[in-house]
Write a protein that holds these residues in place. Sequence first.
Motif, PDB file in Angstrom:
ATOM      1  N   SER A 113      30.588 -14.951  38.096  1.00  0.00           N
ATOM      2  CA  SER A 113      31.140 -15.739  39.188  1.00  0.00           C
ATOM      3  C   SER A 113      30.702 -17.188  39.044  1.00  0.00           C
ATOM      4  CB  SER A 113      30.665 -15.198  40.545  1.00  0.00           C
ATOM      5  OG  SER A 113      31.091 -13.872  40.739  1.00  0.00           O
TER       6      SER A 113
ATOM      7  N   SER B 191      40.586 -26.349  44.225  1.00  0.00           N
ATOM      8  CA  SER B 191      41.904 -25.744  43.995  1.00  0.00           C
ATOM      9  C   SER B 191      42.766 -26.593  43.081  1.00  0.00           C
ATOM     10  CB  SER B 191      42.610 -25.513  45.331  1.00  0.00           C
ATOM     11  OG  SER B 191      42.745 -26.722  46.046  1.00  0.00           O
TER      12      SER B 191
ATOM     13  N   SER C  60      39.942 -15.538  36.421  1.00  0.00           N
ATOM     14  CA  SER C  60      40.667 -15.594  37.691  1.00  0.00           C
ATOM     15  C   SER C  60      39.936 -16.545  38.628  1.00  0.00           C
ATOM     16  CB  SER C  60      40.770 -14.193  38.322  1.00  0.00           C
ATOM     17  OG  SER C  60      39.481 -13.688  38.630  1.00  0.00           O
ATOM     18  N   ARG C  61      40.541 -16.790  39.740  1.00  0.00           N
ATOM     19  CA  ARG C  61      39.905 -17.656  40.728  1.00  0.00           C
ATOM     20  C   ARG C  61      40.405 -17.282  42.104  1.00  0.00           C
ATOM     21  NH1 ARG C  61      41.404 -23.490  38.785  1.00  0.00           N
ATOM     22  NH2 ARG C  61      40.366 -24.094  40.715  1.00  0.00           N
ATOM     23  N   ASP C  62      39.558 -17.516  43.079  1.00  0.00           N
ATOM     24  CA  ASP C  62      39.895 -17.305  44.475  1.00  0.00           C
ATOM     25  C   ASP C  62      39.701 -18.647  45.163  1.00  0.00           C
ATOM     26  OD1 ASP C  62      40.015 -16.690  47.184  1.00  0.00           O
ATOM     27  OD2 ASP C  62      39.017 -14.766  46.946  1.00  0.00           O
ATOM     28  N   ASN C  63      40.790 -19.358  45.356  1.00  0.00           N
ATOM     29  CA  ASN C  63      40.683 -20.698  45.939  1.00  0.00           C
ATOM     30  C   ASN C  63      40.156 -20.655  47.374  1.00  0.00           C
ATOM     31  OD1 ASN C  63      41.550 -22.058  43.630  1.00  0.00           O
ATOM     32  ND2 ASN C  63      43.714 -21.862  44.200  1.00  0.00           N
ATOM     33  N   ALA C  64      40.430 -19.583  48.070  1.00  0.00           N
ATOM     34  CA  ALA C  64      39.935 -19.468  49.441  1.00  0.00           C
ATOM     35  C   ALA C  64      38.408 -19.427  49.465  1.00  0.00           C
ATOM     36  CB  ALA C  64      40.515 -18.230  50.106  1.00  0.00           C
ATOM     37  N   LYS C  65      37.831 -18.855  48.423  1.00  0.00           N
ATOM     38  CA  LYS C  65      36.375 -18.771  48.318  1.00  0.00           C
ATOM     39  C   LYS C  65      35.799 -19.887  47.454  1.00  0.00           C
ATOM     40  CE  LYS C  65      36.124 -13.769  48.965  1.00  0.00           C
ATOM     41  NZ  LYS C  65      35.645 -12.479  48.394  1.00  0.00           N
TER      42      LYS C  65
ATOM     43  N   THR D  17      35.840 -20.171  44.325  1.00  0.00           N
ATOM     44  CA  THR D  17      35.064 -19.455  43.317  1.00  0.00           C
ATOM     45  C   THR D  17      35.954 -19.002  42.177  1.00  0.00           C
ATOM     46  OG1 THR D  17      33.481 -18.666  44.983  1.00  0.00           O
ATOM     47  CG2 THR D  17      33.573 -17.461  42.900  1.00  0.00           C
TER      48      THR D  17
ATOM     49  N   TYR E 141      36.073 -16.606  38.456  1.00  0.00           N
ATOM     50  CA  TYR E 141      35.483 -15.390  37.911  1.00  0.00           C
ATOM     51  C   TYR E 141      35.846 -15.233  36.439  1.00  0.00           C
ATOM     52  CZ  TYR E 141      35.314 -14.358  42.907  1.00  0.00           C
ATOM     53  OH  TYR E 141      35.084 -14.423  44.258  1.00  0.00           O
TER      54      TYR E 141
END
Length: 123
Positions: free
Chosen positions: A20, A29, A70-75, A77, A79
């Motif tokens: 992470s 983002s 991958s990525r989680d823009n909301a977090k 973060t 990966y």
Amino acid sequence: VQLQASGGGLVQAGGSLRLSCAASGRTISSYAMGWFRQAPGKEREFVAARNWNGISTYSSATVKGRFTISRDNAKNTGYLQMNSLKPEDTAVYYCAASFRPITLSNQNEYIYWGQGTLVTVSS
């Protein structure tokens, strides 16, 4: 932007790890996020990157198919899912961020770097 990489550890060959990279200080983002690694005695090399628009690229056939970025823009973060790990994947893994790089694999275009997380794969 501060990046904090985590998730490294010791794993047997064939195992999996998920790294992470948590960003703080700014929303990333609109940034590309990349993963690089440096094995003992070797130069740092590109592993994978994901651009702000969702386009991903991988270093070569050695990681493509085994690693997924991958990525989680909301977090805020990113990966790196690593499967079917091999002893030659042993390295310190760094995450990095860049605003609209021209070449995703060019580490010189990345301004922000995490501290690295060690991945050790035993045979």
